[in-house]
Design an enzyme around this catalytic site. Structure first.
Site, PDB file in Angstrom:
ATOM      1  N   HIS A   1      55.205  24.060  50.137  1.00  0.00           N
ATOM      2  CA  HIS A   1      53.599  23.773  50.025  1.00  0.00           C
ATOM      3  C   HIS A   1      52.717  24.420  50.081  1.00  0.00           C
ATOM      4  O   HIS A   1      52.071  25.097  51.047  1.00  0.00           O
ATOM      5  CB  HIS A   1      53.409  23.531  52.031  1.00  0.00           C
ATOM      6  CG  HIS A   1      52.967  22.725  52.564  1.00  0.00           C
ATOM      7  ND1 HIS A   1      52.386  21.845  53.582  1.00  0.00           N
ATOM      8  CD2 HIS A   1      51.416  22.350  51.857  1.00  0.00           C
ATOM      9  CE1 HIS A   1      52.060  21.559  54.201  1.00  0.00           C
ATOM     10  NE2 HIS A   1      50.460  21.931  52.889  1.00  0.00           N
TER      11      HIS A   1
ATOM     12  N   ARG B   1      52.733  14.472  53.088  1.00  0.00           N
ATOM     13  CA  ARG B   1      52.934  15.244  54.184  1.00  0.00           C
ATOM     14  C   ARG B   1      54.001  14.788  54.039  1.00  0.00           C
ATOM     15  O   ARG B   1      54.633  13.542  54.046  1.00  0.00           O
ATOM     16  CB  ARG B   1      52.392  14.564  55.552  1.00  0.00           C
ATOM     17  CG  ARG B   1      51.015  15.663  56.096  1.00  0.00           C
ATOM     18  CD  ARG B   1      51.261  17.255  56.722  1.00  0.00           C
ATOM     19  NE  ARG B   1      49.974  17.566  56.340  1.00  0.00           N
ATOM     20  CZ  ARG B   1      49.315  18.106  55.880  1.00  0.00           C
ATOM     21  NH1 ARG B   1      49.513  18.560  54.609  1.00  0.00           N
ATOM     22  NH2 ARG B   1      48.332  19.077  56.188  1.00  0.00           N
TER      23      ARG B   1
ATOM     24  N   GLU C   1      59.730  19.924  57.846  1.00  0.00           N
ATOM     25  CA  GLU C   1      59.410  21.252  57.320  1.00  0.00           C
ATOM     26  C   GLU C   1      58.921  22.362  58.767  1.00  0.00           C
ATOM     27  O   GLU C   1      58.172  22.864  59.259  1.00  0.00           O
ATOM     28  CB  GLU C   1      57.450  21.248  56.832  1.00  0.00           C
ATOM     29  CG  GLU C   1      57.771  22.068  55.784  1.00  0.00           C
ATOM     30  CD  GLU C   1      56.030  21.724  55.097  1.00  0.00           C
ATOM     31  OE1 GLU C   1      55.542  20.556  54.915  1.00  0.00           O
ATOM     32  OE2 GLU C   1      54.908  22.254  54.974  1.00  0.00           O
TER      33      GLU C   1
HETATM   34  P1  NAP Z   1      41.633  11.143  51.547  1.00  0.00           P
HETATM   35  O1  NAP Z   1      40.364  11.108  50.731  1.00  0.00           O
HETATM   36  O2  NAP Z   1      40.916  10.838  53.017  1.00  0.00           O
HETATM   37  O3  NAP Z   1      42.680   9.805  50.789  1.00  0.00           O
HETATM   38  C1  NAP Z   1      43.237   9.160  51.706  1.00  0.00           C
HETATM   39  C2  NAP Z   1      43.842   7.823  51.191  1.00  0.00           C
HETATM   40  O4  NAP Z   1      44.774   7.783  52.048  1.00  0.00           O
HETATM   41  C3  NAP Z   1      42.671   7.523  51.058  1.00  0.00           C
HETATM   42  O5  NAP Z   1      41.739   6.682  50.533  1.00  0.00           O
HETATM   43  C4  NAP Z   1      43.279   5.926  52.304  1.00  0.00           C
HETATM   44  O6  NAP Z   1      43.212   5.197  51.249  1.00  0.00           O
HETATM   45  C5  NAP Z   1      44.107   6.087  52.630  1.00  0.00           C
HETATM   46  N1  NAP Z   1      45.207   5.653  53.566  1.00  0.00           N
HETATM   47  C6  NAP Z   1      45.040   6.465  54.967  1.00  0.00           C
HETATM   48  N2  NAP Z   1      45.442   6.213  56.003  1.00  0.00           N
HETATM   49  C7  NAP Z   1      46.234   4.788  55.419  1.00  0.00           C
HETATM   50  C8  NAP Z   1      47.463   4.661  56.214  1.00  0.00           C
HETATM   51  N3  NAP Z   1      47.675   4.057  57.394  1.00  0.00           N
HETATM   52  N4  NAP Z   1      48.268   3.342  55.121  1.00  0.00           N
HETATM   53  C9  NAP Z   1      48.299   3.815  54.224  1.00  0.00           C
HETATM   54  N5  NAP Z   1      46.867   4.249  53.432  1.00  0.00           N
HETATM   55  C10 NAP Z   1      46.050   5.471  54.054  1.00  0.00           C
HETATM   56  O7  NAP Z   1      42.455  12.383  51.926  1.00  0.00           O
HETATM   57  P2  NAP Z   1      42.945  13.556  51.023  1.00  0.00           P
HETATM   58  O8  NAP Z   1      41.565  14.990  50.913  1.00  0.00           O
HETATM   59  O9  NAP Z   1      42.570  13.191  49.910  1.00  0.00           O
HETATM   60  O10 NAP Z   1      43.753  13.886  51.267  1.00  0.00           O
HETATM   61  C11 NAP Z   1      44.689  13.142  51.945  1.00  0.00           C
HETATM   62  C12 NAP Z   1      45.697  13.896  52.109  1.00  0.00           C
HETATM   63  O11 NAP Z   1      46.644  14.583  51.890  1.00  0.00           O
HETATM   64  C13 NAP Z   1      46.023  14.605  53.764  1.00  0.00           C
HETATM   65  O12 NAP Z   1      45.337  14.089  54.778  1.00  0.00           O
HETATM   66  C14 NAP Z   1      46.657  16.114  53.363  1.00  0.00           C
HETATM   67  O13 NAP Z   1      48.014  15.215  54.928  1.00  0.00           O
HETATM   68  C15 NAP Z   1      47.433  15.806  52.009  1.00  0.00           C
HETATM   69  N6  NAP Z   1      47.446  17.117  51.812  1.00  0.00           N
HETATM   70  C16 NAP Z   1      48.033  18.238  51.660  1.00  0.00           C
HETATM   71  C17 NAP Z   1      47.928  19.567  50.767  1.00  0.00           C
HETATM   72  C18 NAP Z   1      49.267  20.903  50.397  1.00  0.00           C
HETATM   73  O14 NAP Z   1      49.589  21.523  50.587  1.00  0.00           O
HETATM   74  N7  NAP Z   1      50.364  19.864  50.251  1.00  0.00           N
HETATM   75  C19 NAP Z   1      46.418  19.987  50.682  1.00  0.00           C
HETATM   76  C20 NAP Z   1      45.778  19.107  51.177  1.00  0.00           C
HETATM   77  C21 NAP Z   1      45.973  17.419  51.429  1.00  0.00           C
HETATM   78  P3  NAP Z   1      42.110   3.407  52.350  1.00  0.00           P
HETATM   79  O15 NAP Z   1      41.630   3.847  52.799  1.00  0.00           O
HETATM   80  O16 NAP Z   1      41.906   2.800  50.849  1.00  0.00           O
HETATM   81  O17 NAP Z   1      43.361   3.176  52.351  1.00  0.00           O
END
Ligand code: NAP
Length: 317
Positions: free
Chosen positions: A284, A237, A266
């Site tokens: 995006h 993000r 954005e």
């Molecule tokens: P996820 O499986 O929940 O992974 C997010 C990781 O971030 C977790 O493993 C967590 O690891 C870490 N995290 C969470 N909160 C944190 C914090 N406050 N400080 C540091 N690390 C933190 O989620 P995902 O499915 O991989 O998706 C991640 C993000 O990608 C989504 O939330 C979304 O915003 C973004 N995304 C973007 C697109 C796009 O079109 N560009 C598409 C899909 C998703 P730990 O708990 O071990 O710290």
């Protein structure tokens, strides 16, 4: 039959699937809802299927007053546009669509890594501008990715999918920073902070959720720690990154390049960023493939179906 608002243009078969289950109002628009529309959505529907850009802030719930709506079934895994605490306090369930987005978003991260490291955007602009004089041995030399080290900030579903592609596809070493140690099916070194990680890697990729906890997690200190030959990739993000600090780092050559799918304000992209040859800028596109968007939509509809059948929702947030 529950009355549902589908708040944005979605693939036809997702809308058809929802219509078979619910009394659906389909908002036939690619644009986010206005604040008035969001307030009305909470008053007039049993459930809403919103998505990125529909800013359900705390004051939207407060203004809506007595709510008919009981569930926001978000289309997408990222839900930082919804104030989940305020939604819960107002009695709503919030769901998202984890998993459906993972591979496609990891693929876009690889696209950006390769484009930035190998100067593909710059090269394409050169050809289109008619400025290409022909191949020569020291033209437009970029960073060779094979065997280099990738650093992942946020080793979640998408972070791991990126790491796997880097390790198994490109023979890259994997390092990461996250709050918790992960059980991974590939070798990886954990670092204590994004700054410590940044100093060790050739490509730094951000894959944490957006929101208050990660706001500006990546800023001047991280860029200063990076190697001047390193590239920075953000598919998470925009507000996770201090965009002005990134632009400074790119302009001054503190880092070699950046590949971005998301932006702090954005869809506004700063002119200074657009002027940079060493920035690859995508609109995006993380999950932008029809079958992926259909999977995301089906997950959102499945959450609505379970909720109104009185079952546990598959993907509560
Ligand atoms: P996820 O499986 O929940 O992974 C997010 C990781 O971030 C977790 O493993 C967590 O690891 C870490 N995290 C969470 N909160 C944190 C914090 N406050 N400080 C540091 N690390 C933190 O989620 P995902 O499915 O991989 O998706 C991640 C993000 O990608 C989504 O939330 C979304 O915003 C973004 N995304 C973007 C697109 C796009 O079109 N560009 C598409 C899909 C998703 P730990 O708990 O071990 O710290």
């Amino acid at each position: 039959m529950p009355k549902i608002l589908i708040a944005r243009n979605l693939p036809d078969n997702v809308v058809a699937e929802a219509r078979a289950l619910f009394d659906v109002d389909y908002r036939d628009s690619p644009a986010p809802m206005s604040r008035d529309e969001m307030v009305a959505s909470l008053r007039d529907y049993d459930g809403v299927l919103p998505t990125l850009g529909d800013l359900y802030a705390a004051d939207v719930f407060a203004e809506a007053g007595a709510l008919r709506c009981r569930i926001l079934a978000n289309f997408g895994v990222g839900y930082n546009h919804i104030d989940v605490a305020a939604a819960r306090a107002a009695g709503l369930t919030v769901t998202n669509t984890p998993g459906a987005v993972t591979d496609a978003t990891a693929d876009i991260a690889m696209t950006l890594m390769l484009m930035s490291a190998r100067r593909a955007g710059e090269g394409e602009r050169l050809v289109r501008a008619g400025g290409w004089q022909g191949w020569h041995p020291v033209q437009m030399l970029g960073l060779h990715l094979s065997g280099k080290t990738v650093g992942i900030v946020g080793m979640g579903r998408i972070g791991q999918a990126i790491a796997r592609r880097c390790h198994f596809g490109f023979g890259m070493a994997v390092a990461y920073a996250s709050r918790s140690e992960k059980a991974l099916d590939f070798p990886a070194t954990r670092h204590a902070s994004p700054e410590a990680l940044a100093a060790k890697v050739d490509v730094l990729v951000v894959a944490v959720p957006g929101g208050a906890e990660t706001h500006h997690l990546i800023g001047e200190a991280v860029f200063a720690a990076m190697k001047p030959t390193a590239h920075f990739i953000n598919i998470a993000r925009g507000d996770v990154v201090h965009e002005a600090a990134l632009i400074d780092a790119l302009e001054k050559g503190v880092i070699a390049g950046a590949g971005l799918d998301v932006y702090e304000f954005e869809p506004a992209v700063p002119p200074r960023l657009m002027a940079l040859e060493n920035a690859v800028l995508l609109p995006h596109l993380g999950t932008a493939a029809l079958e992926v968007r259909e999977d995301i939509g089906r997950m959102a509809v499945a959450n609505l179906r379970a909720f109104f059948a009185g079952e546990d929702v598959p993907n509560p947030v």
